[in-house]
Scaffold this motif. Sequence first.
Motif, mmCIF file in Angstrom:
data_model
loop_
_atom_site.group_PDB
_atom_site.id
_atom_site.type_symbol
_atom_site.label_atom_id
_atom_site.label_comp_id
_atom_site.label_asym_id
_atom_site.label_seq_id
_atom_site.Cartn_x
_atom_site.Cartn_y
_atom_site.Cartn_z
ATOM 1 N N PRO A 240 33.195 57.519 50.667
ATOM 2 C CA PRO A 240 33.622 57.068 49.336
ATOM 3 C C PRO A 240 32.541 56.244 48.645
ATOM 4 N N LYS A 241 32.569 56.245 47.336
ATOM 5 C CA LYS A 241 31.677 55.383 46.565
ATOM 6 C C LYS A 241 32.281 53.985 46.481
ATOM 7 N N PHE A 242 31.453 53.021 46.112
ATOM 8 C CA PHE A 242 31.916 51.626 46.079
ATOM 9 C C PHE A 242 33.143 51.468 45.186
ATOM 10 N N VAL A 243 33.179 52.165 44.071
ATOM 11 C CA VAL A 243 34.296 52.035 43.142
ATOM 12 C C VAL A 243 35.629 52.365 43.810
ATOM 13 N N ALA A 244 35.602 53.261 44.807
ATOM 14 C CA ALA A 244 36.840 53.683 45.460
ATOM 15 C C ALA A 244 37.410 52.624 46.391
ATOM 16 N N ASN B 72 40.152 43.091 60.493
ATOM 17 C CA ASN B 72 38.805 43.321 59.986
ATOM 18 C C ASN B 72 38.783 44.496 59.011
ATOM 19 N N ARG B 73 37.670 44.660 58.304
ATOM 20 C CA ARG B 73 37.474 45.782 57.406
ATOM 21 C C ARG B 73 36.075 46.363 57.632
ATOM 22 N N HIS B 74 35.976 47.681 57.488
ATOM 23 C CA HIS B 74 34.689 48.348 57.682
ATOM 24 C C HIS B 74 34.624 49.562 56.773
ATOM 25 N N TYR B 75 33.572 49.646 55.985
ATOM 26 C CA TYR B 75 33.411 50.746 55.043
ATOM 27 C C TYR B 75 32.003 51.324 55.150
ATOM 28 N N TYR B 76 31.914 52.665 55.223
ATOM 29 C CA TYR B 76 30.668 53.366 54.933
ATOM 30 C C TYR B 76 30.775 53.867 53.502
ATOM 31 N N LEU B 77 29.689 53.798 52.746
ATOM 32 C CA LEU B 77 29.729 54.130 51.320
ATOM 33 C C LEU B 77 28.632 55.127 50.949
ATOM 34 N N ASN B 78 28.969 56.006 50.029
ATOM 35 C CA ASN B 78 27.987 56.920 49.459
ATOM 36 C C ASN B 78 27.224 56.179 48.364
ATOM 37 N N PRO B 79 25.922 55.917 48.572
ATOM 38 C CA PRO B 79 25.162 55.123 47.585
ATOM 39 C C PRO B 79 24.630 55.953 46.427
ATOM 40 N N GLU B 80 24.834 57.244 46.487
ATOM 41 C CA GLU B 80 24.349 58.142 45.439
ATOM 42 C C GLU B 80 22.823 58.120 45.301
ATOM 43 N N GLY C 149 16.260 46.829 41.755
ATOM 44 C CA GLY C 149 15.416 48.012 41.683
ATOM 45 C C GLY C 149 16.170 49.309 41.916
ATOM 46 N N GLY C 150 17.491 49.219 42.062
ATOM 47 C CA GLY C 150 18.295 50.429 42.193
ATOM 48 C C GLY C 150 18.826 50.706 43.574
ATOM 49 N N ASP C 151 18.500 49.878 44.564
ATOM 50 C CA ASP C 151 19.058 50.076 45.899
ATOM 51 C C ASP C 151 20.546 49.758 45.894
ATOM 52 N N ARG C 152 21.274 50.388 46.827
ATOM 53 C CA ARG C 152 22.734 50.288 46.835
ATOM 54 C C ARG C 152 23.239 49.942 48.231
ATOM 55 N N ILE C 153 24.486 49.508 48.293
ATOM 56 C CA ILE C 153 25.140 49.209 49.569
ATOM 57 C C ILE C 153 25.607 50.510 50.206
ATOM 58 N N ILE C 154 25.366 50.659 51.515
ATOM 59 C CA ILE C 154 25.844 51.842 52.244
ATOM 60 C C ILE C 154 26.892 51.489 53.310
ATOM 61 N N GLU C 155 27.003 50.207 53.663
ATOM 62 C CA GLU C 155 27.967 49.813 54.695
ATOM 63 C C GLU C 155 28.376 48.366 54.473
ATOM 64 N N ILE C 156 29.652 48.073 54.669
ATOM 65 C CA ILE C 156 30.172 46.708 54.587
ATOM 66 C C ILE C 156 31.029 46.460 55.820
ATOM 67 N N GLY C 157 30.785 45.355 56.491
ATOM 68 C CA GLY C 157 31.592 44.955 57.637
ATOM 69 C C GLY C 157 32.158 43.566 57.418
ATOM 70 N N CYS C 158 33.446 43.386 57.683
ATOM 71 C CA CYS C 158 34.113 42.100 57.482
ATOM 72 C C CYS C 158 34.936 41.746 58.721
ATOM 73 N N VAL C 159 34.817 40.504 59.178
ATOM 74 C CA VAL C 159 35.553 40.011 60.341
ATOM 75 C C VAL C 159 36.319 38.761 59.928
ATOM 76 N N GLU C 160 37.622 38.753 60.152
ATOM 77 C CA GLU C 160 38.467 37.641 59.708
ATOM 78 C C GLU C 160 38.609 36.573 60.788
ATOM 79 N N LEU C 161 38.485 35.315 60.347
ATOM 80 C CA LEU C 161 38.778 34.140 61.171
ATOM 81 C C LEU C 161 39.879 33.340 60.488
ATOM 82 N N VAL C 162 40.871 32.942 61.237
ATOM 83 C CA VAL C 162 41.883 32.015 60.740
ATOM 84 C C VAL C 162 41.933 30.846 61.714
#
Length: 243
Positions: free
Chosen positions: A69-73, A39-47, A18-31
């Motif tokens: 940044p936008k997701f493409v970045a 880890n990785r953490h991004y805030y995103l401009n969903p436009e 329906g057009g909703d977008r991601i605004i934040e992604i959080g990643c935690v690594e386990l080995v």
Amino acid sequence: MTRQIVLDTETTGLSAEGGDRIIEIGCVELVARKLTGNNRHYYLNPERDSHEDALKVHGISNEFLKDKPKFVAVADELLAYLAGAEIIIHNAPFDVGFLNKELELLGRDRFASYVGGIVDTLVMAKEMYPGKRNSLDALCDRLGVDNSGRKLHGALLDAELLADVYINLTRGQDPLLVLEEESQNASGQAVVAAVDLRSLKLPVIRASAQEAQSHDQILAELDKASGGKTIWRSFENAPETVS
């Protein structure tokens, strides 16, 4: 060694289609089931603006996201980080659906094609605790994971909590190893030797009558909660073997 990434997202609403977008992604690594800190953490401009109900959940304002940044970045960096790893997500269809939509908008392949597999901890929890509440907060309470800092949803915090929940959910899958005393190698680094207990002959201790009765009560509760779909009863009359 197995590399796993615990992943969570926050979004502007509930409908990727329906057009909703991601605004934040959080990643935690386990080995090898250990937190690495990579880890990785991004805030995103969903436009687009978040829905009011979504704002109440994550508390991330539209104004805050305008200069992010936008997701493409971040797409190439994110996919390189996730490449080949087993991805652990709570309610995976939701997050994967949004990631698929973001990748589709860039003309890229679907999310699963970049990773080594996807594990849904909600499915795991429902199998382990049928008939129980299995939200992330409920699992934290049940498994003794401290979630007192979770006033609002946040992708990185939720991924960190889910990593602890996943480790507790799968603790019984650890190898049967016991650690001996530490020694030091020539470089002065600590070395821990491991002994594989699978080679040992362990005594068989039979359940008491009271324990057997308690066990039957638990099975009856599982039968009731699952609508009679448990497989336990099919083993009751199976021949007993001791190796």
